[in-house]
Design an enzyme around this catalytic site. Structure first.
Site, PDB file in Angstrom:
ATOM      1  N   ARG A  71       2.988   4.782   6.384  1.00  0.00           N
ATOM      2  CA  ARG A  71       3.445   4.059   7.571  1.00  0.00           C
ATOM      3  C   ARG A  71       3.979   2.666   7.267  1.00  0.00           C
ATOM      4  NH1 ARG A  71      -2.284   4.870  10.346  1.00  0.00           N
ATOM      5  NH2 ARG A  71      -2.769   4.322   8.195  1.00  0.00           N
ATOM      6  N   CYS A  75       0.847  -1.190   0.000  1.00  0.00           N
ATOM      7  CA  CYS A  75       0.000   0.000   0.000  1.00  0.00           C
ATOM      8  C   CYS A  75       0.885   1.243   0.000  1.00  0.00           C
ATOM      9  CB  CYS A  75      -0.895   0.004   1.239  1.00  0.00           C
ATOM     10  SG  CYS A  75      -2.056   1.399   1.277  1.00  0.00           S
ATOM     11  N   CYS A 117      -5.984  -0.124   6.946  1.00  0.00           N
ATOM     12  CA  CYS A 117      -5.846   0.487   5.623  1.00  0.00           C
ATOM     13  C   CYS A 117      -7.093   1.318   5.297  1.00  0.00           C
ATOM     14  CB  CYS A 117      -5.661  -0.608   4.573  1.00  0.00           C
ATOM     15  SG  CYS A 117      -5.407   0.039   2.904  1.00  0.00           S
ATOM     16  N   HIS A 155      -1.972  -4.072   4.917  1.00  0.00           N
ATOM     17  CA  HIS A 155      -1.781  -3.655   6.313  1.00  0.00           C
ATOM     18  C   HIS A 155      -3.129  -3.416   6.958  1.00  0.00           C
ATOM     19  CE1 HIS A 155      -2.599   0.775   5.894  1.00  0.00           C
ATOM     20  NE2 HIS A 155      -2.381   0.465   4.626  1.00  0.00           N
ATOM     21  N   ASP A 187       0.439   3.731   1.724  1.00  0.00           N
ATOM     22  CA  ASP A 187       0.392   4.303   3.076  1.00  0.00           C
ATOM     23  C   ASP A 187       1.803   4.626   3.596  1.00  0.00           C
ATOM     24  OD1 ASP A 187       0.273   4.354   6.065  1.00  0.00           O
ATOM     25  OD2 ASP A 187      -1.849   3.940   5.703  1.00  0.00           O
TER      26      ASP A 187
HETATM   27 CO    CO Z   1      -3.437   1.185   3.042  1.00  0.00          CO
END
Ligand code: CO
Length: 230
Positions: free
Chosen positions: A44, A40, A99, A96, A42
């Site tokens: 993090r 992803c 999400c 993750h 993302d």
């Molecule tokens: Co995500």
């Protein structure tokens, strides 16, 4: 005054060179990663950091909700380059928990243009809704994160790139993992595929680990077919 990121970069390059004077010269010659990461976008979930890998060790493709669509030339080209030119031996599809894309797909939350992309995750939800609908909301989101990874592992394995690699006898495994934002740990979803004849069964076994509403006696034949990879 230079941007903070440029200042950081100068410090990082100097420290890396001090630790390993041949580092940049070596990497400038060529990359030779054994791994590909599909994750992803993302912020993090940075592939290198959470796996303790240096630059040059993992080839990365990231997008919203780690989706691999059959017609996405971006993802497929990245996978093709990784498999045919870099000869990576492992592809990890890594979702993750927490999400936002998966949550939006689960809840039908509108986020904008990305809703169209997240339809693919929504489709995963619909396909397996009998394993999701009876769960508590948080559990639904967590399980859909996992199911989305399992689906994308199937999509990678069924791509022409991976099928052709296996037909050539190339060593290549596709794995499904999920990352926990709360503890920083990766979990193996036990959906590793490394031969074409195991793809459908491994997928099916992975999905069946999530109980249907009404338990194992519930599924009818046509419903089981709805959930198969083919
Ligand atoms: Co995500």
């Amino acid at each position: 005054m230079p941007h903070r990121l440029l200042t950081n970069n100068r410090a990082w390059a100097a420290a890396t060179h001090a630790r390993d004077p041949g580092f940049f010269t070596r990497l400038a010659q060529q990359q030779n990663p054994r791994y590909m990461w599909i994750g992803c976008a993302d912020s993090r979930v940075p592939a290198n950091e959470i796996t303790g890998l240096d630059p040059g060790e993992v080839f990365v493709h990231r997008n919203v909700a780690n989706v691999v669509v059959h017609s996405d030339l971006n993802a497929l080209s990245t996978i093709q380059f990784a498999v045919e030119h870099l000869k990576v031996e492992h592809i990890f599809v890594v979702g993750h928990y927490g999400c936002a894309g998966v949550r939006a797909a689960m809840r039908g939350i509108r986020v904008g243009l990305a809703d169209n992309w997240l339809r693919h995750v929504h489709d995963v939800r619909l396909r397996h809704r009998k394993r999701l609908d009876h769960l508590q909301p948080q559990e639904q989101e967590d399980i859909l994160c996992e199911m989305n990874v399992i689906e994308q592992v199937g999509n990678v394995a069924l791509s022409t790139v991976v099928q052709d690699a296996w037909a050539r006898g190339q060593t290549l495994s596709v794995h499904g993992w999920v990352y926990g934002l709360r503890d920083g740990l990766l979990k193996d979803l036990q959906v590793t595929m490394d031969r074409p004849d195991m793809v459908v069964q491994v997928f099916s076994d992975a999905i069946k680990r999530y109980p249907r509403q009404g338990g194992p006696t519930a599924p009818a034949a046509d419903e089981a077919h709805d959930e198969s990879l083919y």
